[in-house]
Design a protein around this motif. Structure first.
Motif, short mmCIF file in Angstrom:
data_model
loop_
_atom_site.label_atom_id
_atom_site.label_comp_id
_atom_site.label_asym_id
_atom_site.label_seq_id
_atom_site.Cartn_x
_atom_site.Cartn_y
_atom_site.Cartn_z
N LEU A 89 0.83 -1.21 0.00
CA LEU A 89 0.00 0.00 0.00
C LEU A 89 0.87 1.26 0.00
N MET A 90 1.94 1.24 0.79
CA MET A 90 2.86 2.39 0.82
C MET A 90 3.55 2.58 -0.52
N ALA A 91 4.05 1.46 -1.09
CA ALA A 91 4.78 1.54 -2.35
C ALA A 91 3.88 1.99 -3.49
N GLY A 92 2.64 1.50 -3.50
CA GLY A 92 1.70 1.91 -4.54
C GLY A 92 1.44 3.40 -4.50
N TYR A 93 1.21 3.92 -3.30
CA TYR A 93 0.95 5.36 -3.15
C TYR A 93 2.17 6.17 -3.57
N LEU A 94 3.35 5.77 -3.08
CA LEU A 94 4.56 6.55 -3.34
C LEU A 94 4.97 6.49 -4.82
N LEU A 249 -12.80 -9.23 -6.15
CA LEU A 249 -13.36 -10.54 -5.84
C LEU A 249 -12.55 -11.64 -6.54
N GLY A 250 -12.22 -11.41 -7.80
CA GLY A 250 -11.47 -12.41 -8.54
C GLY A 250 -10.12 -12.70 -7.91
N GLY A 255 -6.06 -15.61 -4.55
CA GLY A 255 -5.18 -15.64 -3.40
C GLY A 255 -5.46 -16.85 -2.52
N ALA A 256 -6.74 -17.14 -2.33
CA ALA A 256 -7.12 -18.29 -1.52
C ALA A 256 -6.67 -19.59 -2.16
N ALA A 257 -6.84 -19.69 -3.47
CA ALA A 257 -6.53 -20.94 -4.16
C ALA A 257 -5.04 -21.21 -4.24
N SER A 258 -4.27 -20.21 -4.65
CA SER A 258 -2.86 -20.47 -4.91
C SER A 258 -2.04 -20.56 -3.63
N VAL A 371 -5.32 -4.33 -4.81
CA VAL A 371 -5.69 -5.69 -5.21
C VAL A 371 -4.70 -6.70 -4.61
N TYR A 372 -3.41 -6.36 -4.61
CA TYR A 372 -2.39 -7.24 -4.05
C TYR A 372 -2.64 -7.47 -2.56
N SER A 373 -3.08 -6.45 -1.86
CA SER A 373 -3.36 -6.58 -0.43
C SER A 373 -4.56 -7.51 -0.19
N VAL A 374 -5.59 -7.36 -1.00
CA VAL A 374 -6.75 -8.25 -0.90
C VAL A 374 -6.32 -9.70 -1.16
N PHE A 375 -5.45 -9.87 -2.14
CA PHE A 375 -4.92 -11.20 -2.46
C PHE A 375 -4.23 -11.81 -1.23
#
Length: 438
Positions: A89-94, A249-250, A255-258, A371-375
Motif C-alpha cells: 500500500l505504501m509503495a503503490g501510493y509513493l 473478488l477475482g 489468493g485463496a486458491a494459490s 488488489v495485491y493486499s486483498v490477495f
C-alpha cells in the motif's frame, strides 16, 4: 456516478501506439525492455524471494540454535504477510507520486543491509519478529507493485509479455534462492547465508537498476514513451466501478486458491500416500510450471482477452483441487501441481495487464497495491482454512472442495469483466494528451 478522465480531446484522433520492438529506428535499444530485464532481476533478488520463499530454509537451523519451536518460528511468516500488505500500500501510493526508479534505487542498499543484519539475530524470538518487520520495511519499494508499475509505463502492444518477463523474476528466485540458501547454510551456517544473500542483492541489483531501469515518464524523448491511455480512473473515483469489485473478488479467490495450496501441498500429497521425497518433488513441478506460466500468460494476454484466459485458469485450478480432494487418483499429482503452478504464474501478469486496460496508468501503483493486499488477506484466510480442515477431518478434503467451488465462481467473475476501456494499439500520442472530463 464517478467521472472518467478522457485524455483524448474530441478534436484529436486516436493514434496507434508504437511497435515497442527491441530496437528503435535509430538503433537504440527500447528502454522498456531494459527496464523489464532490470525489474525481473530486482524481483529475483528482492524481498519476495529472499524473505518469503527462503523463509522455510531457515526454520530448522533457527530451531536447532535457539529452541524456539517450529510454530513460534512460523509466526514470522505471519509477520511477513502483514508487512507485505503494509509495504504494498505504501509503495503503490509513493510510486504514483514520486516515481518508481528513485524509490527502487533508495531501497536496494537498505534492504540488502537489512538482510545482512539478520545474521545478528539473538536468542529473543521477539527480536526475530521485529527484525523481519524492519527488513521488509527497508525493502518497501522492492515488492512487485513498484517493478510492475515502472515497466507498465513503457508498454501497450507488448504489455502482457513485459509483465510476464518481470514477474518471472519471482519464479526464478523461488526456484533458485532456497537451494542456494540451503547450500550456504549447510556449508557455512545460517548467519553466513544471510550475509551472502544480502550482499549479493546489493551488488547485483543496484548496478542493474541504475543503468537499465528508467521511468518512461522521465525520459525526454517521446520515442521512448508509450502512448497515453484514453481513459484514466483514479482510485477514489473507482469505488462505484463494477470492474474494480470484479477484480477484487477475482483476486481474493485467486489468493485463496494459490497460496493455500502452495503452503500445504507437501502435506496434502503425503496424505494421498506419497513419501516426503515424492511430495517435495511436486513442489519443483509447481515451480517450473509457475515460471512457464509467467511468460506464456504474458504472451497470451497480448493476443487473447484477459477474461477468457482467467476463466480458463480458474477452471483448470478448480479441477486440480478437486483431484487433490479425491486423493489425486490415477497418478494425477504431477498434473495437479502443474495446473496450480500455471495459475500462480498467471496471477500478477494479469493484474499488471488489466489495470492499464480498465483504469489507465496514472494510478497504477494504488490499484495494484489495493488488489495485491486483498490477495494476501485471502491467502492468510485459505492457509488457516486448509489447516482447520486437516485438524477437523484428518484430511484436506473439505477445505479443498470449498476453494475449488470458489474458483468456479472466480471463472464467472473474470468472464464478466467486459471490453477494455483502453484497448491495445488505440491510445493517444503523448503530445496530444489533454485533460477533459466526460
Amino acid at each position: 456516478m464517478y467521472k472518467i478522465a478522457d485524455t483524448n480531446p474530441s478534436n484529436v484522433p486516436l493514434q496507434r501506439s508504437r511497435q515497442e520492438g527491441l530496437r528503435l529506428g535509430n538503433g537504440d535499444f527500447y528502454g522498456g525492455w531494459k527496464t523489464a530485464l532490470a525489474s525481473m532481476i530486482g524481483l529475483m533478488l528482492g524481498p519476495s524471494s529472499l524473505l518469503v520463499f527462503c523463509f522455510g530454509t531457515f526454520i530448522i537451523p533457527l530451531e536447532r540454535e535457539f529452541n524456539w519451536g517450529i510454530g513460534a518460528i512460523s509466526l514470522g511468516g505471519t509477520v511477513l504477510t502483514v508487512m507485505i500488505i503494509i509495504n504494498s500500500l505504501m509503495a503503490g501510493y509513493l510510486s504514483d507520486r514520486v516515481g518508481a526508479r528513485q524509490l527502487i534505487l533508495s531501497s536496494i542498499p537498505l534492504f540488502g543491509l537489512g538482510v545482512m543484519g539478520l545474521s545478528l539475530i539473538n536468542s529473543s524470538i521477539w527480536t526475530f519478529y521485529g527484525a523481519l518487520a524492519v527488513v521488509s520495511l527497508l525493502g518497501v519499494s522492492l515488492w512487485p507493485v513498484t517493478y510492475n508499475r515502472v515497466t507498465a509505463g513503457w508498454f501497450d502492444r507488448n504489455l502482457g509479455l513485459s509483465m510476464g518477463i518481470v514477474n518471472a523474476g519471482i519464479g526464478l528466485g523461488a526456484a533458485l534462492l532456497p537451494v542456494v540458501a540451503g547450500l550456504l547454510t549447510a556449508s557455512y551456517g545460517w548467519r553466513t547465508a544471510f550475509l551472502v544473500l544480502g550482499g549479493t542483492s546489493i551488488l547485483v541489483t543496484w548496478p542493474v537498476a541504475f543503468w537499465l531501469l528508467k521511468d518512461a515518464s522521465a525520459e525526454g524523448t517521446s520515442a521512448h514513451k508509450v502512448a497515453a491511455s484514453k481513459v484514466e480512473v483514479s482510485l477514489g473515483q473507482s469505488w462505484s466501478d463494477r470492474q474494480l469489485w470484479l477484480v477484487l473478488l477475482g483476486f481474493f479467490i485467486l489468493g485463496a486458491a494459490s497460496s493455500g495450496v502452495v503452503v500445504h501441498q507437501v502435506r496434502i500429497l503425503m496424505d494421498t500416500g506419497m513419501s516426503m521425497t515424492q511430495a517435495a518433488a511436486m513442489q519443483s513441478v509447481l515451480g517450473i510450471a509457475m515460471i512457464f506460466g509467467r511468460i506464456s500468460t504474458g504472451w497470451l494476454l497480448d493476443r487473447v482477452h484477459v477474461s477468457k484466459i482467467m476463466a480458463g485458469m480458474c477452471l483448470a485450478a478448480a479441477l486440480a483441487l478437486l483431484l487433490l480432494a479425491l486423493g489425486a487418483p490415477w497418478g494425477t499429482a504431477p498434473l495437479c501441481a502443474a495446473l496450480v503452478g500455471l495459475v500462480i504464474g498467471a496471477e500478477f501478469d494479469v493484474l499488471g495487464y488489466l489495470i492499464p486496460r480498465y483504469f489507465g496508468r496514472l494510478a497504477f501503483g494504488s490499484f495494484y497495491a489495493l488488489v495485491y493486499s486483498v490477495f494476501q488477506v485471502a491467502a492468510a484466510f485459505a492457509i488457516g482454512l486448509l489447516g482447520w480442515s486437516r485438524n477437523l477431518q484428518g484430511n484436506y478434503a473439505i477445505g479443498l472442495f470449498i476453494i475449488a467451488s470458489m474458483l468456479l465462481v472466480g471463472a464467472q467473475v473474470f468472464f464478466l469483466m467486459g471490453t477494455y476501456r483502453n484497448p491495445p494499439g488505440h491510445q493517444v500520442e503523448p503530445t496530444a494528451a489533454g485533460n477533459t472530463q466526460q
